[in-house]
Design a protein around this motif. Structure first.
Motif, mmCIF file in Angstrom:
data_model
loop_
_atom_site.group_PDB
_atom_site.id
_atom_site.type_symbol
_atom_site.label_atom_id
_atom_site.label_comp_id
_atom_site.label_asym_id
_atom_site.label_seq_id
_atom_site.Cartn_x
_atom_site.Cartn_y
_atom_site.Cartn_z
ATOM 1 N N GLY A 99 0.804 -1.209 0.000
ATOM 2 C CA GLY A 99 0.000 0.000 0.000
ATOM 3 C C GLY A 99 0.839 1.261 0.000
ATOM 4 N N LEU A 100 0.269 2.318 -0.587
ATOM 5 C CA LEU A 100 0.972 3.591 -0.693
ATOM 6 C C LEU A 100 -0.053 4.713 -0.625
ATOM 7 C CD1 LEU A 100 3.727 5.003 -1.430
ATOM 8 C CD2 LEU A 100 2.951 4.886 -3.792
ATOM 9 N N SER A 101 0.238 5.717 0.182
ATOM 10 C CA SER A 101 -0.635 6.875 0.275
ATOM 11 C C SER A 101 0.227 8.113 0.455
ATOM 12 C CB SER A 101 -1.597 6.715 1.457
ATOM 13 O OG SER A 101 -2.577 7.717 1.435
ATOM 14 N N LEU A 102 -0.170 9.185 -0.202
ATOM 15 C CA LEU A 102 0.551 10.444 -0.090
ATOM 16 C C LEU A 102 -0.164 11.327 0.928
ATOM 17 C CD1 LEU A 102 2.629 12.378 -2.146
ATOM 18 C CD2 LEU A 102 0.463 13.572 -1.986
ATOM 19 N N ASP A 103 0.600 11.896 1.844
ATOM 20 C CA ASP A 103 0.039 12.823 2.826
ATOM 21 C C ASP A 103 0.148 14.226 2.248
ATOM 22 O OD1 ASP A 103 -0.546 14.529 4.939
ATOM 23 O OD2 ASP A 103 0.407 13.216 6.424
ATOM 24 N N PRO A 104 -0.965 14.822 1.805
ATOM 25 C CA PRO A 104 -0.892 16.127 1.152
ATOM 26 C C PRO A 104 -0.516 17.268 2.087
ATOM 27 C CG PRO A 104 -3.171 15.452 1.374
ATOM 28 C CD PRO A 104 -2.328 14.308 1.843
ATOM 29 N N THR A 105 -0.540 17.034 3.401
ATOM 30 C CA THR A 105 -0.170 18.102 4.323
ATOM 31 C C THR A 105 1.329 18.345 4.351
ATOM 32 O OG1 THR A 105 -0.020 16.625 6.241
ATOM 33 C CG2 THR A 105 -2.160 17.663 5.800
ATOM 34 N N ASP A 106 2.115 17.299 4.106
ATOM 35 C CA ASP A 106 3.572 17.474 4.150
ATOM 36 C C ASP A 106 4.309 16.819 2.983
ATOM 37 O OD1 ASP A 106 3.427 14.772 4.804
ATOM 38 O OD2 ASP A 106 4.123 15.035 6.865
ATOM 39 N N GLY A 107 3.584 16.148 2.078
ATOM 40 C CA GLY A 107 4.203 15.537 0.906
ATOM 41 C C GLY A 107 4.922 14.236 1.176
ATOM 42 N N THR A 108 4.823 13.704 2.397
ATOM 43 C CA THR A 108 5.478 12.432 2.685
ATOM 44 C C THR A 108 4.615 11.273 2.204
ATOM 45 O OG1 THR A 108 4.554 12.256 4.921
ATOM 46 C CG2 THR A 108 6.697 13.367 4.689
ATOM 47 N N LEU A 109 5.228 10.112 2.163
ATOM 48 C CA LEU A 109 4.533 8.895 1.735
ATOM 49 C C LEU A 109 4.353 7.962 2.921
ATOM 50 C CD1 LEU A 109 6.695 8.268 -1.450
ATOM 51 C CD2 LEU A 109 4.381 9.213 -1.398
ATOM 52 N N TRP A 110 3.234 7.261 2.910
ATOM 53 C CA TRP A 110 2.988 6.184 3.865
ATOM 54 C C TRP A 110 2.975 4.891 3.070
ATOM 55 C CZ3 TRP A 110 2.850 6.633 9.088
ATOM 56 C CH2 TRP A 110 2.808 7.929 9.593
ATOM 57 N N LEU A 111 3.682 3.895 3.541
ATOM 58 C CA LEU A 111 3.914 2.651 2.814
ATOM 59 C C LEU A 111 3.633 1.470 3.727
ATOM 60 C CD1 LEU A 111 5.401 1.251 0.306
ATOM 61 C CD2 LEU A 111 7.472 1.528 1.660
ATOM 62 N N SER A 112 2.916 0.460 3.228
ATOM 63 C CA SER A 112 2.720 -0.768 4.005
ATOM 64 C C SER A 112 3.516 -1.892 3.359
ATOM 65 C CB SER A 112 1.234 -1.139 4.096
ATOM 66 O OG SER A 112 0.715 -1.481 2.830
ATOM 67 N N ALA A 113 3.944 -2.831 4.198
ATOM 68 C CA ALA A 113 4.762 -3.945 3.708
ATOM 69 C C ALA A 113 4.266 -5.258 4.300
ATOM 70 C CB ALA A 113 6.224 -3.729 4.075
ATOM 71 N N ARG A 114 4.013 -6.213 3.425
ATOM 72 C CA ARG A 114 3.511 -7.519 3.865
ATOM 73 C C ARG A 114 4.582 -8.336 4.563
ATOM 74 N NH1 ARG A 114 0.040 -10.176 -0.903
ATOM 75 N NH2 ARG A 114 -0.305 -11.700 0.722
ATOM 76 N N ASP A 115 5.820 -8.264 4.079
ATOM 77 C CA ASP A 115 6.853 -9.132 4.628
ATOM 78 C C ASP A 115 7.304 -8.715 6.025
ATOM 79 O OD1 ASP A 115 7.945 -6.897 3.240
ATOM 80 O OD2 ASP A 115 9.909 -7.838 3.226
#
Length: 184
Positions: A99-115
Motif C-alpha cells: 500500500g501507498l498513500s501520499l500525505d498532502p499536508t507534508d508531501g510524505t509517503l505512507w507505505l505498508s509492507a507484507r513481509d
C-alpha cells in the motif's frame, strides 16, 4: 487492481495481471473509458508487479509501489521516471511493498509492507521518518496491503470538518450561525 483519483476526478489504476501479461498503468474516466495507458516497464524493466498508486496533487505526478523490483517510483503521468528508491533501505528492510498513500499536508509517503508487517512514513527520497509494527494495534495484523491518509481539517474551528461543510453548502471559514456548530 487499485484505483486512485486525481485532481480532476479521473482515476489512475495499476493492474498486475501476472506474468507473462504486461503490468499496466491506466488513466480512466469514471465510466471506465481509457484516456491513456502505459506499461510499468516503460520506466523500469524490473517493475513487473505494481501494487499501489498515489496521485500527488501538488505537481500532478504519480507514486507507485512494485513488489517485484521492491521499489517506490515517482513518475510523470506519461510514465517518465522522475526518481525511485529501493525499499530495502528501510528498517526493517522491505521486500514486499504494498500500500501507498501520499500525505498532502507534508508531501510524505505512507507505505505498508507484507513481509515486515510494518507501516512506514518516508520522504520522496526514501528517508525513513517513522515506522511501526502493525501487530502493535492488532496482534493478528501481519499482512497490511493498503492504507489511506485521511484529512479532517476544520479551518473555522466549529467542530465540523471542512469537507463536510463544503459538501452541504456551508462556509468552512465561518463558524457562526447556519455555517457552523457554534451560535454567535
Amino acid at each position: 487492481m487499485l484505483f486512485r483519483s486525481d485532481a480532476g476526478g479521473l482515476l489512475w489504476v495499476v493492474d498486475d495481471p501476472g506474468l507473462p501479461n504486461v503490468p499496466m498503468v491506466f488513466h480512466i474516466d469514471r465510466q471506465g473509458n481509457v484516456l491513456s495507458a502505459f506499461a510499468t516497464f516503460l520506466y523500469d524493466v524490473g517493475a513487473r508487479s505494481p501494487q499501489d498508486i498515489a496521485f500527488d496533487p501538488s505537481d500532478g505526478t504519480l507514486w507507485l509501489t512494485d513488489n517485484r523490483s521492491d521499489k517506490v517510483y515517482h513518475i510523470t503521468t506519461t510514465g517518465q521516471l522522475l526518481s525511485s528508491f529501493s525499499t530495502g533501505i528501510l528498517t526493517p528492510a522491505v521486500a514486499n511493498p504494498q500500500g501507498l498513500s501520499l500525505d498532502p499536508t507534508d508531501g510524505t509517503l505512507w507505505l505498508s509492507a507484507r513481509d515486515t508487517h510494518y507501516i512506514y512514513n518516508v520522504t520522496g527520497t526514501g528517508t525513513q521518518l517513522s515506522s511501526f509494527d502493525t501487530t502493535t494495534y492488532d496482534s493478528t495484523s501481519t499482512n497490511p496491503t493498503g492504507l489511506a491518509v485521511t484529512l479532517l481539517s476544520d479551518s473555522d474551528n466549529d467542530t465540523l470538518p471542512d469537507d463536510f461543510e463544503i459538501r452541504f453548502g456551508l462556509d468552512p471559514l465561518d463558524a457562526t450561525g447556519d455555517n457552523g456548530a457554534k451560535i454567535g
